[in-house]
Write a protein that holds these residues in place. Structure first.
Motif, PDB file in Angstrom:
ATOM      1  N   GLU A   9       0.821  -1.220   0.000  1.00  0.00           N
ATOM      2  CA  GLU A   9       0.000   0.000   0.000  1.00  0.00           C
ATOM      3  C   GLU A   9       0.855   1.271   0.000  1.00  0.00           C
ATOM      4  OE1 GLU A   9      -2.295  -3.335   1.915  1.00  0.00           O
ATOM      5  OE2 GLU A   9      -0.249  -2.579   2.082  1.00  0.00           O
ATOM      6  N   ASP A  10       2.106   1.176   0.431  1.00  0.00           N
ATOM      7  CA  ASP A  10       2.980   2.346   0.519  1.00  0.00           C
ATOM      8  C   ASP A  10       3.592   2.750  -0.822  1.00  0.00           C
ATOM      9  OD1 ASP A  10       2.622   2.439   3.332  1.00  0.00           O
ATOM     10  OD2 ASP A  10       4.225   0.958   3.604  1.00  0.00           O
ATOM     11  N   TYR A  11       3.606   1.844  -1.785  1.00  0.00           N
ATOM     12  CA  TYR A  11       4.195   2.156  -3.088  1.00  0.00           C
ATOM     13  C   TYR A  11       3.263   3.091  -3.866  1.00  0.00           C
ATOM     14  CZ  TYR A  11       7.866  -1.340  -2.618  1.00  0.00           C
ATOM     15  OH  TYR A  11       8.968  -2.050  -2.202  1.00  0.00           O
ATOM     16  N   PRO A 115      -3.258 -13.606  -1.440  1.00  0.00           N
ATOM     17  CA  PRO A 115      -3.947 -12.377  -1.008  1.00  0.00           C
ATOM     18  C   PRO A 115      -3.179 -11.545   0.020  1.00  0.00           C
ATOM     19  CG  PRO A 115      -5.049 -14.331  -0.152  1.00  0.00           C
ATOM     20  CD  PRO A 115      -3.999 -14.816  -1.090  1.00  0.00           C
ATOM     21  N   GLY A 116      -2.175 -12.096   0.651  1.00  0.00           N
ATOM     22  CA  GLY A 116      -1.386 -11.334   1.615  1.00  0.00           C
ATOM     23  C   GLY A 116      -0.309 -10.473   0.976  1.00  0.00           C
ATOM     24  N   TYR A 117      -0.256 -10.528  -0.367  1.00  0.00           N
ATOM     25  CA  TYR A 117       0.799  -9.820  -1.095  1.00  0.00           C
ATOM     26  C   TYR A 117       0.233  -9.105  -2.312  1.00  0.00           C
ATOM     27  CZ  TYR A 117       4.077 -12.504   1.690  1.00  0.00           C
ATOM     28  OH  TYR A 117       4.779 -13.025   2.739  1.00  0.00           O
ATOM     29  N   HIS A 139      11.651  -4.620 -13.097  1.00  0.00           N
ATOM     30  CA  HIS A 139      11.932  -5.429 -11.911  1.00  0.00           C
ATOM     31  C   HIS A 139      10.605  -5.745 -11.235  1.00  0.00           C
ATOM     32  CE1 HIS A 139      13.906  -5.719  -7.683  1.00  0.00           C
ATOM     33  NE2 HIS A 139      13.707  -6.920  -8.205  1.00  0.00           N
ATOM     34  N   LEU A 140      10.312  -7.029 -11.067  1.00  0.00           N
ATOM     35  CA  LEU A 140       9.060  -7.462 -10.461  1.00  0.00           C
ATOM     36  C   LEU A 140       9.288  -7.797  -8.991  1.00  0.00           C
ATOM     37  CD1 LEU A 140       7.935  -9.862 -13.327  1.00  0.00           C
ATOM     38  CD2 LEU A 140       7.517  -7.418 -13.100  1.00  0.00           C
ATOM     39  N   LEU A 141       8.482  -7.179  -8.146  1.00  0.00           N
ATOM     40  CA  LEU A 141       8.576  -7.405  -6.702  1.00  0.00           C
ATOM     41  C   LEU A 141       7.268  -7.970  -6.173  1.00  0.00           C
ATOM     42  CD1 LEU A 141      10.126  -3.968  -5.681  1.00  0.00           C
ATOM     43  CD2 LEU A 141      11.296  -6.166  -5.621  1.00  0.00           C
ATOM     44  N   VAL A 142       7.364  -8.933  -5.285  1.00  0.00           N
ATOM     45  CA  VAL A 142       6.210  -9.405  -4.534  1.00  0.00           C
ATOM     46  C   VAL A 142       6.339  -8.755  -3.162  1.00  0.00           C
ATOM     47  CG1 VAL A 142       5.047 -11.418  -3.567  1.00  0.00           C
ATOM     48  CG2 VAL A 142       6.114 -11.561  -5.824  1.00  0.00           C
ATOM     49  N   VAL A 143       5.300  -7.977  -2.776  1.00  0.00           N
ATOM     50  CA  VAL A 143       5.394  -7.142  -1.584  1.00  0.00           C
ATOM     51  C   VAL A 143       4.256  -7.466  -0.619  1.00  0.00           C
ATOM     52  CG1 VAL A 143       5.572  -4.772  -0.733  1.00  0.00           C
ATOM     53  CG2 VAL A 143       6.387  -5.325  -3.036  1.00  0.00           C
ATOM     54  N   LYS A 144       4.614  -7.638   0.639  1.00  0.00           N
ATOM     55  CA  LYS A 144       3.625  -7.945   1.678  1.00  0.00           C
ATOM     56  C   LYS A 144       2.639  -6.785   1.843  1.00  0.00           C
ATOM     57  CE  LYS A 144       3.454  -9.624   6.419  1.00  0.00           C
ATOM     58  NZ  LYS A 144       4.276  -9.945   7.599  1.00  0.00           N
ATOM     59  N   ARG A 145       1.368  -7.126   2.036  1.00  0.00           N
ATOM     60  CA  ARG A 145       0.346  -6.118   2.331  1.00  0.00           C
ATOM     61  C   ARG A 145       0.330  -5.820   3.820  1.00  0.00           C
ATOM     62  NH1 ARG A 145      -3.430  -5.130  -1.645  1.00  0.00           N
ATOM     63  NH2 ARG A 145      -3.420  -6.551  -3.422  1.00  0.00           N
ATOM     64  N   LYS A 146      -0.119  -4.624   4.183  1.00  0.00           N
ATOM     65  CA  LYS A 146      -0.302  -4.297   5.597  1.00  0.00           C
ATOM     66  C   LYS A 146      -1.376  -5.198   6.205  1.00  0.00           C
ATOM     67  CE  LYS A 146       1.023   0.538   5.306  1.00  0.00           C
ATOM     68  NZ  LYS A 146       0.587   1.932   5.378  1.00  0.00           N
ATOM     69  N   GLU A 147      -2.414  -5.394   5.428  1.00  0.00           N
ATOM     70  CA  GLU A 147      -3.506  -6.256   5.863  1.00  0.00           C
ATOM     71  C   GLU A 147      -3.903  -7.143   4.695  1.00  0.00           C
ATOM     72  OE1 GLU A 147      -6.772  -3.983   7.422  1.00  0.00           O
ATOM     73  OE2 GLU A 147      -5.450  -2.663   8.523  1.00  0.00           O
ATOM     74  N   SER A 148      -4.180  -8.406   4.985  1.00  0.00           N
ATOM     75  CA  SER A 148      -4.616  -9.327   3.925  1.00  0.00           C
ATOM     76  C   SER A 148      -5.975  -8.907   3.404  1.00  0.00           C
ATOM     77  CB  SER A 148      -4.687 -10.754   4.439  1.00  0.00           C
ATOM     78  OG  SER A 148      -3.393 -11.201   4.783  1.00  0.00           O
ATOM     79  N   LYS A 149      -6.181  -9.156   2.117  1.00  0.00           N
ATOM     80  CA  LYS A 149      -7.477  -8.833   1.500  1.00  0.00           C
ATOM     81  C   LYS A 149      -8.515  -9.840   1.938  1.00  0.00           C
ATOM     82  CE  LYS A 149      -7.481  -6.400  -2.551  1.00  0.00           C
ATOM     83  NZ  LYS A 149      -7.633  -6.352  -3.970  1.00  0.00           N
TER      84      LYS A 149
END
Length: 149
Positions: A9-11, A115-117, A139-149
């Motif tokens: 969410e920060d990106y 869903p956590g990413y 560059h492809l990044l898998v990024v953790k979410r603050k909260e899971s969907k």
């Protein structure tokens, strides 16, 4: 090296950061040839290169890619995992003595199958001292979410 947690969410789309420059040396080219086994004359034979359209030795594309990605590693996000690189292109040659810098722009954000990413795409562009683009990739990044969907 800056270590900062940044969640999906920060990106922010279109956020751009630019690295400092690094000059490519003959030593860089010779060491890269030794590490990879790529001793093609484009990189190693100054006399042969005089007969070619570029007229002088050029750096390995894989060397420039490695240096450029290393330049971007000044910021480490423990919440992100590199998934790899897409659409890698060597656009213009880099010569001994050229100074390159790298620009990274957040170009895409999308859901991930987990869903956590989420997935973030950083568009990477490398420029020489004349601001001529020499390399581009995503560059492809898998990024953790603050909260899971």
């Amino acid at each position: 090296m800056k270590v900062e947690s940044q969640f999906f969410e920060d990106y922010e789309l279109d956020y751009t950061r630019k690295t400092l420059g690094r000059t490519i040396t003959e030593t860089d080219i010779v060491m890269h040839a030794g590490q990879t086994g790529d001793f093609f004359p484009h990189h190693m034979d100054a006399e042969w290169c005089k007969e070619q359209s570029f007229e002088r030795r050029i750096a390995h594309g894989t060397l420039i890619f490695s240096v450029a990605i290393g330049q971007t590693a000044s910021e480490i996000n423990p919440e992100a995992i590199s998934k790899g690189y897409d659409r890698l292109r060597f656009i213009n040659p880099v010569f001994i003595g050229d100074t390159i810098h790298t620009t990274v722009t957040i170009s895409e954000k999308e859901d991930h199958k987990n869903p956590g990413y989420g997935q973030v795409t950083e568009h990477v562009e490398v420029f020489n001292q004349d601001d001529k683009i020499v390399l581009a990739c995503d560059h492809l990044l898998v990024v953790k979410r603050k909260e899971s969907k």
